[in-house]
Scaffold this motif. Structure first.
Motif, PDB file in Angstrom:
ATOM      1  N   HIS A   7      82.682  44.250  50.091  1.00 43.78           N
ATOM      2  CA  HIS A   7      84.321  44.617  49.745  1.00 43.78           C
ATOM      3  C   HIS A   7      85.008  45.006  51.151  1.00 43.78           C
ATOM      4  O   HIS A   7      85.992  44.830  51.163  1.00 43.78           O
ATOM      5  N   ASN A  63      86.568  50.918  47.815  1.00 38.67           N
ATOM      6  CA  ASN A  63      87.515  50.478  46.816  1.00 38.67           C
ATOM      7  C   ASN A  63      86.836  49.952  45.710  1.00 38.67           C
ATOM      8  O   ASN A  63      85.526  49.833  45.500  1.00 38.67           O
ATOM      9  N   ARG A  66      87.099  44.011  45.405  1.00 37.52           N
ATOM     10  CA  ARG A  66      87.476  43.334  46.800  1.00 37.52           C
ATOM     11  C   ARG A  66      88.859  42.854  46.823  1.00 37.52           C
ATOM     12  O   ARG A  66      89.155  42.129  45.993  1.00 37.52           O
ATOM     13  N   GLY A  67      89.615  43.496  48.081  1.00 39.87           N
ATOM     14  CA  GLY A  67      90.808  42.803  48.226  1.00 39.87           C
ATOM     15  C   GLY A  67      90.908  42.017  49.401  1.00 39.87           C
ATOM     16  O   GLY A  67      89.826  41.310  49.996  1.00 39.87           O
ATOM     17  N   ASP A  68      92.144  41.876  49.884  1.00 41.74           N
ATOM     18  CA  ASP A  68      92.387  41.133  50.981  1.00 41.74           C
ATOM     19  C   ASP A  68      91.950  41.659  52.534  1.00 41.74           C
ATOM     20  O   ASP A  68      91.320  42.753  52.411  1.00 41.74           O
ATOM     21  N   ALA A  70      93.487  42.702  54.712  1.00 39.97           N
ATOM     22  CA  ALA A  70      94.142  44.064  55.310  1.00 39.97           C
ATOM     23  C   ALA A  70      93.488  45.280  54.339  1.00 39.97           C
ATOM     24  O   ALA A  70      93.367  46.709  55.141  1.00 39.97           O
ATOM     25  N   SER A  71      93.330  45.339  53.178  1.00 44.93           N
ATOM     26  CA  SER A  71      92.820  46.209  52.269  1.00 44.93           C
ATOM     27  C   SER A  71      91.358  46.490  52.976  1.00 44.93           C
ATOM     28  O   SER A  71      90.800  47.810  52.530  1.00 44.93           O
ATOM     29  N   ALA A  72      90.656  45.693  53.318  1.00 43.96           N
ATOM     30  CA  ALA A  72      89.247  45.679  53.653  1.00 43.96           C
ATOM     31  C   ALA A  72      89.063  46.680  54.855  1.00 43.96           C
ATOM     32  O   ALA A  72      88.299  47.319  55.053  1.00 43.96           O
ATOM     33  N   ARG A  73      90.164  46.286  55.694  1.00 42.01           N
ATOM     34  CA  ARG A  73      90.059  47.056  57.228  1.00 42.01           C
ATOM     35  C   ARG A  73      90.140  48.399  57.129  1.00 42.01           C
ATOM     36  O   ARG A  73      89.620  49.193  57.942  1.00 42.01           O
ATOM     37  N   VAL A  74      90.703  49.124  56.042  1.00 44.84           N
ATOM     38  CA  VAL A  74      90.912  50.491  55.951  1.00 44.84           C
ATOM     39  C   VAL A  74      89.507  51.228  55.275  1.00 44.84           C
ATOM     40  O   VAL A  74      89.556  52.324  55.235  1.00 44.84           O
TER      41      VAL A  74
END
Length: 86
Positions: A7, A63, A66-68, A70-74
């Motif tokens: 993720h 999460n 699994r997102g893009d 930008a969402s993984a970076r948080v």
């Protein structure tokens, strides 16, 4: 653990994440972990030895999917300098 690594986009496939863990390339809070299903929690520090780098990541979130990028970076905070193995 393998799901979180996937993720967080540390690896491209969940099977690759599981393989990293099983082969001993991941440490949780300094201790080697070889069970891909090992539970991690917010605040844990993962040290991941990849092909030519070592990444030290502090878990900051989870999460459901699994997102893009930008969402993984948080999901983590990168700690220290990444070390390059030449």
């Amino acid at each position: 653990m393998d799901k979180w690594l996937w993720h967080a986009r540390v690896v491209k496939a969940r099977t690759s994440a599981a393989e990293l863990v099983v082969t001993g390339h991941v440490r949780v809070n300094g201790a080697r972990e070889t069970s891909p299903g090992h539970a991690i929690k917010i605040g844990d520090v993962l040290t991941v030895a990849l092909d030519r780098t070592v990444r030290v990541l502090k878990v900051t979130a989870f999460n459901a999917r699994r997102g893009d990028a930008a969402s993984a970076r948080v999901l983590y905070e990168e700690l220290g300098d990444a070390k390059r193995n030449s």
